[in-house]
Design an enzyme around this catalytic site. Sequence first.
Site, PDB file in Angstrom:
ATOM      1  N   GLY A  71      15.798  21.557  -8.662  1.00  0.00           N
ATOM      2  CA  GLY A  71      14.587  20.995  -7.995  1.00  0.00           C
ATOM      3  C   GLY A  71      13.289  21.214  -8.829  1.00  0.00           C
ATOM      4  N   THR A  72      13.004  22.421  -9.367  1.00  0.00           N
ATOM      5  CA  THR A  72      12.053  22.879 -10.146  1.00  0.00           C
ATOM      6  C   THR A  72      11.845  21.904 -11.411  1.00  0.00           C
ATOM      7  OG1 THR A  72      11.841  25.129  -9.384  1.00  0.00           O
ATOM      8  CG2 THR A  72      10.723  24.444 -11.340  1.00  0.00           C
ATOM      9  N   ASN A 149       8.876  22.112   2.726  1.00  0.00           N
ATOM     10  CA  ASN A 149       9.763  23.347   2.778  1.00  0.00           C
ATOM     11  C   ASN A 149       9.310  24.534   3.923  1.00  0.00           C
ATOM     12  OD1 ASN A 149       8.155  23.180   0.423  1.00  0.00           O
ATOM     13  ND2 ASN A 149       8.713  25.434   0.223  1.00  0.00           N
ATOM     14  N   SER A 201      17.862  18.695  -5.210  1.00  0.00           N
ATOM     15  CA  SER A 201      18.391  20.368  -5.691  1.00  0.00           C
ATOM     16  C   SER A 201      19.892  20.416  -5.097  1.00  0.00           C
ATOM     17  CB  SER A 201      17.591  21.259  -5.480  1.00  0.00           C
ATOM     18  OG  SER A 201      18.003  22.743  -5.782  1.00  0.00           O
ATOM     19  N   ALA A 202      20.858  20.801  -5.583  1.00  0.00           N
ATOM     20  CA  ALA A 202      22.023  20.982  -5.209  1.00  0.00           C
ATOM     21  C   ALA A 202      22.202  22.134  -4.152  1.00  0.00           C
ATOM     22  CB  ALA A 202      23.012  21.161  -6.393  1.00  0.00           C
ATOM     23  N   THR A 239      23.256  20.525 -23.373  1.00  0.00           N
ATOM     24  CA  THR A 239      24.780  20.314 -22.929  1.00  0.00           C
ATOM     25  C   THR A 239      24.966  20.217 -21.428  1.00  0.00           C
ATOM     26  OG1 THR A 239      25.428  21.218 -24.824  1.00  0.00           O
ATOM     27  CG2 THR A 239      27.042  21.305 -23.130  1.00  0.00           C
ATOM     28  N   CYS A 330      10.355  31.036  -3.452  1.00  0.00           N
ATOM     29  CA  CYS A 330       9.807  31.550  -4.961  1.00  0.00           C
ATOM     30  C   CYS A 330       8.493  32.474  -4.811  1.00  0.00           C
ATOM     31  CB  CYS A 330       9.319  30.186  -5.462  1.00  0.00           C
ATOM     32  SG  CYS A 330      10.574  28.951  -5.285  1.00  0.00           S
TER      33      CYS A 330
HETATM   34  N1  PLP Z   1      10.893  21.473  -4.026  1.00  0.00           N
HETATM   35  C1  PLP Z   1      10.953  21.880  -2.875  1.00  0.00           C
HETATM   36  C2  PLP Z   1      10.327  21.253  -1.671  1.00  0.00           C
HETATM   37  C3  PLP Z   1      11.800  23.116  -2.679  1.00  0.00           C
HETATM   38  O1  PLP Z   1      11.938  23.576  -1.415  1.00  0.00           O
HETATM   39  C4  PLP Z   1      12.343  23.859  -3.574  1.00  0.00           C
HETATM   40  C5  PLP Z   1      12.961  25.084  -3.252  1.00  0.00           C
HETATM   41  O2  PLP Z   1      12.645  26.020  -2.825  1.00  0.00           O
HETATM   42  C6  PLP Z   1      12.143  23.173  -5.065  1.00  0.00           C
HETATM   43  C7  PLP Z   1      11.528  22.077  -4.997  1.00  0.00           C
HETATM   44  C8  PLP Z   1      12.496  24.091  -6.338  1.00  0.00           C
HETATM   45  O3  PLP Z   1      14.069  23.879  -6.174  1.00  0.00           O
HETATM   46  P1  PLP Z   1      15.012  24.878  -7.137  1.00  0.00           P
HETATM   47  O4  PLP Z   1      15.028  25.908  -6.284  1.00  0.00           O
HETATM   48  O5  PLP Z   1      16.255  23.784  -7.141  1.00  0.00           O
HETATM   49  O6  PLP Z   1      14.382  24.749  -8.287  1.00  0.00           O
END
Ligand code: PLP
Length: 385
Positions: A71-72, A149, A201-202, A239, A330
Site C-alpha cells: 500500500g505504501t 485505518n 495492499s494484500a 522483477t 507504522c
Molecule cells: N494506507 C492505509 C489506509 C493503511 O492502513 C496502510 C497500512 O497500514 C497503508 C496504506 C500502507 O500499506 P502497506 O502496509 O501495505 O505498505
Amino acid sequence: MKPIYLDHNATTALRPEAREAWLETADRLGGNASSVHAAGREARTMVDEARERIAGALGVLEDELIFTSGGTESDNLAILGGMASLEPGARLVTTPIEHPAVLEALRPLELQGTPVERLEVNAEGHVDLDGLAAACGPGDMLATMAANNEIGTVTDLERLSGRLKASSSGQRTLFFTDAVQALGRIPVHLRKWGVDLASFSAHKVGGPPGVGLLFRKQGIPLEPRQWGGGHEGGLRAGTENVPGIVGASIAMELAVKEQEAYAEHTRELLLHLWQQLVENVPEVRCNGPQMQDPLRLPNTINLRLPHTEGQVLITRLDLLGLQASAGSACASGSLEPSHVLKALGMSDQEARAGLRISLALSTTKTVINNAVDILSRICSNGHNC
Ligand code: PLP
C-alpha cells in the site's frame, strides 16, 4: 489463554488458500517473468492469471492494474507519479487524516513548491464533500482515502465524484483514493466511485505482506517513480514477486467474495463490544464516527478509555493478552499523538490515548467477551493505566 488479536487493520492472518498458492508458486517457479524461455513464460502466465483474477474481482481491466510492493508504494506512486504527470502549477488537495504513506509523500512535493491544501474534517472524521470538490481547480489532484485505518470513517466517493464533475469546467481533477482499508470491508466499486487511481495492499485482506496494487484507469497519465526494465507497463520497474502476486490475487478475490458476510459479522460483533463496554466501563467514549453512522467501517472502533495513556495502555493490554493498537501500526512505538485524532480536534493528551480495535471474519463473540473483560478490569483498577 491464547492472546486475543484485535488488530486486523494493522495486518491479518494469511488465508490458507493464499498461503497454499503462495508456497506452491514459490516451489514451482523456475524463471523470471521477463525471460522469453519456457520457465520465464510460465512465470509470466502466473502473473497474467493473477492480474486477470484481481481485475475480475474488482470489475476493471487487466491493464489497469500495476503490481507494487504494498500500500505504501502504491500511495507514493499515485501521489508522486500522478503529480508528475500534471501541468506545472497543479495543486494537491487532501485531508489531514490520510495515512502517512500519503501525507509523508507530500513532503518532497511541498519542498519543491507544490501547493498542498488540507481540508479540515469534523469530529467524526468526515470532510465536507462540497468544500473538497470546490477546492479542486481544473488540472489539480485530489487525494482522499476511501476508509480511515485509525477511526474507520468512510468517504462517500460516489457522491464526491458527482460533486467533482459538477464543479469542473472541462479540465478534470486527477482523483486518487487510498482504498487499502476499504477492500473486503465495504463494497469497492471503482467505476461507480469515479476514481482515476486507487491503492490496495494484500496483507490487509489475508494475502502475503509485501504485495500491493495500484489501479490506474485506462488513459489516465501517470509517471513512474522507479526506473529500470519496463515492468508493469513501464510504471513500476523491478522483477515481479510472482509467488506474492499469486497469493495476493487469491486473497483479494476471496476478500471481495466474502465482503458482505465480513461486514455483517464484524458490524454485529463491534456493536456487541460497544454495548458491553458502555455497560461495564463508565466514561468510555468512541472517537470518530459513532456506531450509528452509516459511513464507518464495520470492523473498526477507536476508543477513549478513562484514565489511560495510549502506549502504556497497549503494553498493559498486551501483558494481559489483548493485542490492539494505539493508531496505525507504522506509528506504534512512537509517543507522537495520533495525527488523525488531532485532526478531529483532540488535545495532544487525548490524541495519545486512542485505542484502536479492529475485527475480522474469524473474530468470535467469545473473543469479544474476553476482550471486554480485560478492558473493564484495566479500567476498574482506578489508577492511571
Ligand atoms: N494506507 C492505509 C489506509 C493503511 O492502513 C496502510 C497500512 O497500514 C497503508 C496504506 C500502507 O500499506 P502497506 O502496509 O501495505 O505498505
